[in-house]
Scaffold this motif. Sequence first.
Motif, PDB file in Angstrom:
ATOM      1  N   LEU A 479      47.639  31.207  43.029  1.00  0.00           N
ATOM      2  CA  LEU A 479      47.160  31.663  44.329  1.00  0.00           C
ATOM      3  C   LEU A 479      47.570  33.105  44.589  1.00  0.00           C
ATOM      4  O   LEU A 479      46.773  33.909  45.108  1.00  0.00           O
ATOM      5  N   ALA A 482      45.400  35.274  42.540  1.00  0.00           N
ATOM      6  CA  ALA A 482      44.029  35.287  43.048  1.00  0.00           C
ATOM      7  C   ALA A 482      43.903  36.158  44.289  1.00  0.00           C
ATOM      8  O   ALA A 482      42.843  36.751  44.532  1.00  0.00           O
ATOM      9  N   ARG A 483      44.965  36.231  45.098  1.00  0.00           N
ATOM     10  CA  ARG A 483      44.901  37.091  46.296  1.00  0.00           C
ATOM     11  C   ARG A 483      44.855  38.569  45.902  1.00  0.00           C
ATOM     12  O   ARG A 483      44.205  39.372  46.569  1.00  0.00           O
ATOM     13  N   ASP A 486      40.762  39.773  43.192  1.00  0.00           N
ATOM     14  CA  ASP A 486      39.616  39.008  43.692  1.00  0.00           C
ATOM     15  C   ASP A 486      38.358  39.232  42.872  1.00  0.00           C
ATOM     16  O   ASP A 486      37.354  38.538  43.053  1.00  0.00           O
ATOM     17  N   LEU A 519      37.078  33.297  40.695  1.00  0.00           N
ATOM     18  CA  LEU A 519      38.106  32.499  41.369  1.00  0.00           C
ATOM     19  C   LEU A 519      38.297  31.156  40.660  1.00  0.00           C
ATOM     20  O   LEU A 519      39.425  30.715  40.428  1.00  0.00           O
ATOM     21  N   GLN A 522      40.531  31.197  37.615  1.00  0.00           N
ATOM     22  CA  GLN A 522      41.973  31.326  37.819  1.00  0.00           C
ATOM     23  C   GLN A 522      42.682  29.970  37.725  1.00  0.00           C
ATOM     24  O   GLN A 522      43.786  29.866  37.189  1.00  0.00           O
ATOM     25  N   TYR A 637      35.313  34.988  49.907  1.00  0.00           N
ATOM     26  CA  TYR A 637      36.352  34.760  48.893  1.00  0.00           C
ATOM     27  C   TYR A 637      37.631  34.244  49.535  1.00  0.00           C
ATOM     28  O   TYR A 637      38.232  33.260  49.070  1.00  0.00           O
ATOM     29  N   GLN A 638      38.073  34.910  50.618  1.00  0.00           N
ATOM     30  CA  GLN A 638      39.329  34.517  51.250  1.00  0.00           C
ATOM     31  C   GLN A 638      39.232  33.125  51.877  1.00  0.00           C
ATOM     32  O   GLN A 638      40.184  32.345  51.824  1.00  0.00           O
ATOM     33  N   LEU A 641      39.433  30.699  49.018  1.00  0.00           N
ATOM     34  CA  LEU A 641      40.799  30.641  48.510  1.00  0.00           C
ATOM     35  C   LEU A 641      41.686  29.826  49.437  1.00  0.00           C
ATOM     36  O   LEU A 641      42.530  29.035  48.987  1.00  0.00           O
ATOM     37  N   TYR A 642      41.490  29.992  50.736  1.00  0.00           N
ATOM     38  CA  TYR A 642      42.270  29.210  51.711  1.00  0.00           C
ATOM     39  C   TYR A 642      41.985  27.716  51.542  1.00  0.00           C
ATOM     40  O   TYR A 642      42.903  26.894  51.557  1.00  0.00           O
ATOM     41  N   CYS A 644      40.937  26.189  48.875  1.00  0.00           N
ATOM     42  CA  CYS A 644      41.551  25.742  47.606  1.00  0.00           C
ATOM     43  C   CYS A 644      43.042  25.490  47.799  1.00  0.00           C
ATOM     44  O   CYS A 644      43.589  24.490  47.299  1.00  0.00           O
ATOM     45  N   GLU A 645      43.703  26.400  48.521  1.00  0.00           N
ATOM     46  CA  GLU A 645      45.142  26.247  48.752  1.00  0.00           C
ATOM     47  C   GLU A 645      45.425  24.976  49.551  1.00  0.00           C
ATOM     48  O   GLU A 645      46.348  24.213  49.222  1.00  0.00           O
TER      49      GLU A 645
END
Length: 720
Positions: A479, A482-483, A486, A519, A522, A637-638, A641-642, A644-645
């Motif tokens: 993570l 990935a941040r 991107d 993403l 990763q 993307y963000q 990603l959130y 996924c987290e």
Amino acid sequence: MDRAEKIAAIRARRAENATRTEAIGTHLADVETALLTLERVRADLLDRVGEEPRERLSALGPGLRDLADKIALERAAVDRALARLRRGTLNIGVVGRARQGKSRLLQSLTGLTNREIPDGSGRFCTGVPSTIRHFDGQTYADVYYHSERSFVDEVVGLYYDRYGLGARPVSPRAFGASPLPSLPPDRASNPQAESAYGHLRAYHDAFPEYGPLIGRASPERVGDDRIRSFVAQDDPDGNPLHAFRAVRRVEISTKFHQSDLTGIAVIDLPGLGDTNLGDSRVLLAALEDDVDLVLFVRRPNPEGDGIHEVDVDLYGIAQSALPEIAMERRSFMILNHRASVDQDNLANAKSFAADLEKSPIRVAGVHITDCSKPEQVIAAFDPIVDYLLTTIDSLDETIISERVRRRGEIDQEVRLLIEQSSFVHQFAQPGDMSKLVFQELFRQTYENLAGALEDLVGEFRAERDAPETKLGEAVAAVLARARIDDGIPAADQIARRRNVEGSNIKAFSGLMDEARSHLSRQFLELDESLNETVTHMWARLATALRDPGELGHLSAQEGRAFLADLSGQIGQVRLHGPSEIRYALDIVLNFGLSYRGFFQHRIRPCLDGMSADNPETVRPDGDSSPKDVREYLDIAYQEALYRCEEALSGLLSEPNSAVFAIVEEFRDRVLRSRRTAEEWDALYWRHRSDVWSGEFDALAAETVHLQMWNEAIERLNTML
């Protein structure tokens, strides 16, 4: 049915015959393994039994080893038969001494020229065997190079062995870098030895030119303009070439004059008659494995000729490669008719053909043909192909029948060996005290093993709902990376992309797909931490079996390797049916955790927002700037990603749950399943003298080996 259909039908029947033949090979491999086990046990017993049984066991040794050697040879014959049946083409091998017209015949048949098939007079042009198959397309060749081992074993090593030049070089590099040994004095005056030594010297002197090719990855595909440089000993102007010395074989695909020869191939073998030691070996190997029908090419001398010893010798080499099929069923003779202003060998060709009937050479047919004229070669080749298509099933069946016959002979020899070994039963009964000692030791060890497995299940149960530490660290690292990374390009790059695509929408759609793929990629790195979790489980389970279970003597390995070794040594522990312990071990061995199988299907929905087609995705319009487009991409993307987290945070304990489940399943299989205690009893009984070596005397050690002997004999009986 046309030729193409006939060839396709033959290939289908060959596939079926390959299955039959493979079963013979499998049977022989099983018998060979059982015999090798029997020999190992026999050797161990020699120091453990009395004088009389020792003498009788010693007498069994030569016959047992001889039978194992016979099986090894027959397995090689089965492998050759399988290679023949699995080939994609029906192969006609073109055989002849140098300068007889063999290359001209192949040129006339295939439409190739001396660029691909060298010919000439006064030199041995072809340096390596070439398989030429009909292919409706541009001519090309696949070049197969010698490995370092094959170059030493099949090329230069032959000279060292034949002419007493000392130990073979350990590698091609050693051969090229070291001075060439001299011929021994007793060989130096032998003309044949001197000629052969000249060939070896040529290999040595030219090594810098071809040595770098040895061991190169094969095959290398080359166009028709480069084929000659790999197969010929000289170029069309007579300048020497040396690349062929590093080449093992070449497979040429080209368009034959006849379009109905798909599935037919011809093999151009190096001309014989020289003192190059590799030629006869190459010829014999090809005739054993690659050739269905042999085509001898001979050009009678216009000034007088006859059947010479070299002709009979060449015929004998071909016959020895496949002795179960008579040459008159699988060979033809092409007599090369050559005419010039002052010479014509037609009369001698006819005389030669007549003499064949009075010689040891027997072939299915003889054709007198000018090998330089395609129309004559094709006219002679057509009936040869038709003959092959008509007889190939019979030839294959002869080969298979020979393998079946040899299997029957070997099985009969095994039965005789079993009868001769019956005396071992007279002293194979375990002693009463040995059994009593074993029962007490087994009871204690089984209790320790059961306790260790129960404790292990309890430890994994306590960890079941806890987040997996290694996985948590790996997820955090992914993570964080990935941040930072991107994969979204800068605004100026987006502007160029928009110019190429023609609109913001098209550029945005493609960039969104790329960012989503970036993403997703990763998270694939989570495999390593998941593998660590499984590896840790294997190690703890192996420790319980090795230490409290006292099975460490069965393998010096650790973790999964120890479990695999243990599974392989379970043996026959149930009177009927497979072992439950082995089944449990195999379940554990095949268990694995992976990102694709465990998390990927849960992560992919988190990426739905990174799709230009998603109705909730904020998309640019025609007036959006490149900076705006990048901002829309970054928002998507963000958000992904959130998500996924969030998804991963709820999954960190699942690997521990899965590992607990498999360990508990293992415990149930080996301790709770019906009659598994009896399996453990049988396993420990077999290995008792190793597990408890300090508690068992020589009689106990003798008994376990005798039991292994009986089991090996029983396995042989079962196979027959």
